[in-house]
Design a protein around this motif. Structure first.
Motif, PDB file in Angstrom:
ATOM      1  N   PRO A  72       0.833  -1.218   0.000  1.00  0.00           N
ATOM      2  CA  PRO A  72       0.000   0.000   0.000  1.00  0.00           C
ATOM      3  C   PRO A  72       0.864   1.264   0.000  1.00  0.00           C
ATOM      4  O   PRO A  72       1.828   1.360   0.757  1.00  0.00           O
ATOM      5  N   GLU A  73       0.519   2.198  -0.870  1.00  0.00           N
ATOM      6  CA  GLU A  73       1.196   3.493  -0.975  1.00  0.00           C
ATOM      7  C   GLU A  73       2.666   3.386  -1.398  1.00  0.00           C
ATOM      8  O   GLU A  73       3.434   4.331  -1.234  1.00  0.00           O
ATOM      9  N   ALA A  74       3.051   2.203  -1.925  1.00  0.00           N
ATOM     10  CA  ALA A  74       4.436   2.048  -2.391  1.00  0.00           C
ATOM     11  C   ALA A  74       4.587   2.622  -3.791  1.00  0.00           C
ATOM     12  O   ALA A  74       3.680   2.522  -4.618  1.00  0.00           O
ATOM     13  N   ASN A  75       5.724   3.234  -4.050  1.00  0.00           N
ATOM     14  CA  ASN A  75       5.971   3.807  -5.369  1.00  0.00           C
ATOM     15  C   ASN A  75       6.332   2.740  -6.396  1.00  0.00           C
ATOM     16  O   ASN A  75       6.113   2.899  -7.583  1.00  0.00           O
ATOM     17  N   GLN A  76       6.909   1.645  -5.882  1.00  0.00           N
ATOM     18  CA  GLN A  76       7.425   0.625  -6.782  1.00  0.00           C
ATOM     19  C   GLN A  76       6.719  -0.705  -6.552  1.00  0.00           C
ATOM     20  O   GLN A  76       6.519  -1.126  -5.419  1.00  0.00           O
ATOM     21  N   ALA A  77       6.345  -1.368  -7.629  1.00  0.00           N
ATOM     22  CA  ALA A  77       5.677  -2.665  -7.534  1.00  0.00           C
ATOM     23  C   ALA A  77       6.601  -3.759  -8.056  1.00  0.00           C
ATOM     24  O   ALA A  77       7.498  -3.504  -8.866  1.00  0.00           O
ATOM     25  N   LEU A  78       6.377  -4.971  -7.568  1.00  0.00           N
ATOM     26  CA  LEU A  78       7.083  -6.132  -8.094  1.00  0.00           C
ATOM     27  C   LEU A  78       6.326  -6.638  -9.306  1.00  0.00           C
ATOM     28  O   LEU A  78       5.098  -6.804  -9.258  1.00  0.00           O
ATOM     29  N   SER A  79       7.030  -6.884 -10.394  1.00  0.00           N
ATOM     30  CA  SER A  79       6.401  -7.382 -11.606  1.00  0.00           C
ATOM     31  C   SER A  79       7.247  -8.509 -12.188  1.00  0.00           C
ATOM     32  O   SER A  79       8.418  -8.304 -12.523  1.00  0.00           O
ATOM     33  N   VAL A  80       6.660  -9.705 -12.275  1.00  0.00           N
ATOM     34  CA  VAL A  80       7.360 -10.870 -12.816  1.00  0.00           C
ATOM     35  C   VAL A  80       6.488 -11.503 -13.897  1.00  0.00           C
ATOM     36  O   VAL A  80       5.567 -12.259 -13.595  1.00  0.00           O
ATOM     37  N   PRO A  81       6.746 -11.184 -15.169  1.00  0.00           N
ATOM     38  CA  PRO A  81       5.943 -11.765 -16.248  1.00  0.00           C
ATOM     39  C   PRO A  81       6.041 -13.289 -16.303  1.00  0.00           C
ATOM     40  O   PRO A  81       5.045 -13.971 -16.553  1.00  0.00           O
ATOM     41  N   LYS A  82       7.251 -13.822 -16.055  1.00  0.00           N
ATOM     42  CA  LYS A  82       7.423 -15.268 -16.131  1.00  0.00           C
ATOM     43  C   LYS A  82       8.612 -15.724 -15.292  1.00  0.00           C
ATOM     44  O   LYS A  82       9.685 -15.123 -15.340  1.00  0.00           O
ATOM     45  N   PHE A  83       8.404 -16.781 -14.528  1.00  0.00           N
ATOM     46  CA  PHE A  83       9.480 -17.424 -13.760  1.00  0.00           C
ATOM     47  C   PHE A  83       9.177 -18.910 -13.687  1.00  0.00           C
ATOM     48  O   PHE A  83       8.042 -19.312 -13.405  1.00  0.00           O
ATOM     49  N   GLN A  84      10.180 -19.717 -13.961  1.00  0.00           N
ATOM     50  CA  GLN A  84      10.026 -21.171 -13.881  1.00  0.00           C
ATOM     51  C   GLN A  84      11.211 -21.776 -13.158  1.00  0.00           C
ATOM     52  O   GLN A  84      12.351 -21.379 -13.381  1.00  0.00           O
ATOM     53  N   MET A  85      10.907 -22.733 -12.297  1.00  0.00           N
ATOM     54  CA  MET A  85      11.945 -23.460 -11.569  1.00  0.00           C
ATOM     55  C   MET A  85      11.644 -24.942 -11.658  1.00  0.00           C
ATOM     56  O   MET A  85      10.550 -25.393 -11.305  1.00  0.00           O
ATOM     57  N   ALA A  86      12.602 -25.702 -12.147  1.00  0.00           N
ATOM     58  CA  ALA A  86      12.427 -27.146 -12.277  1.00  0.00           C
ATOM     59  C   ALA A  86      12.778 -27.846 -10.971  1.00  0.00           C
ATOM     60  O   ALA A  86      13.535 -27.307 -10.153  1.00  0.00           O
TER      61      ALA A  86
END
Length: 238
Positions: free
Chosen positions: A13-27
């Motif tokens: 809330p009220e953060a200027n920066q967001a985390l954005s991860v279009p794609k992540f894969q771990m085998a």
């Protein structure tokens, strides 16, 4: 088990920066280290993978199942999350070590304490495992508190380990020994994601992810990413 993120975004809330991860894969069986500056999104990313935060958009799956659909108790048995600042509650050392775990006898408990080095704390106190701990962990130092969390790690049967700076409060000698024990514990049967700023931990991983401004900036085989970082540093100096 496999782990994936698809089009995930999260913001405080009220953060200027967001985390954005279009794609992540771990085998299954992968070992990954994550590095990045303070506030780059590393810890938020790990908490999302641990199911502690819910993404505002997108989907996270563990073993092919949406994380939101997994039973909390079963998830905690299969996935172990160790925060950077491990928190203790009021009670005994034994109670803090065993909370939420299935039946663990003293032989196994002490064996895990030997691996972590917590056995020295246990042996040095007249009440041993019944050493009293005040709320917030008063009675143990920061390094000793970290060893409690690492001991719990060694007691875990989880197949996926998510560790946030697990050795940051330890001295160098203890850190080197703990890293060696963690590598042995992970073996070929477990998967590992570890946030770190200690190059020593790179010996435990094969893949490196670099976070920057809430995004995955680099991701690939350890040597390739380290070489790219060196090239970027050289270019910046020109």
């Amino acid at each position: 088990a496999s782990l994936t993120m698809e089009n995930v975004s999260f913001a405080y809330p009220e953060a200027n920066q967001a985390l954005s991860v279009p794609k992540f894969q771990m085998a299954p069986g992968e070992r990954i280290a994550i590095i990045g500056s303070v506030g780059s999104g590393k810890t938020t990313f790990l908490k999302l993978l641990a199911g502690l935060f819910r993404p505002q958009q997108g989907e996270i799956t563990f073993a092919g199942v949406d994380l939101r659909l997994l039973d909390e108790h079963r998830l905690r048995k299969r996935l172990f999350y160790l925060p950077q600042r491990y928190q203790l509650f009021q009670g005994t050392l034994r109670e803090n070590l065993l909370a939420g775990l299935d039946a663990v006898d003293d032989e196994r408990l002490l064996g895990a304490a030997k691996k972590s080095g917590l056995i020295r704390v246990i042996n040095a106190h007249p009440r041993g495992l019944d050493l009293p701990i005040a709320e917030g962990g008063q009675g143990l130092s920061g390094g000793q508190t970290a060893l409690v969390g690492i001991t719990r790690l060694f007691l875990s049967d989880a197949e996926l380990l998510l560790l946030d700076e697990p050795t940051s409060s330890l001295d160098q000698e203890t850190e080197i020994r703990i890293i060696r024990e963690i590598i042995e514990f992970v073996g070929d049967q477990r998967s590992l994601i570890v946030i770190t700023h200690r190059p020593q931990i790179f010996t435990a991983v094969r893949r490196l992810i670099v976070f920057g401004q809430g995004r995955i900036a680099l991701d690939g085989p350890l040597k390739d990413v380290l070489n790219r970082l060196r090239e970027m540093s050289t270019e910046a100096l020109k």
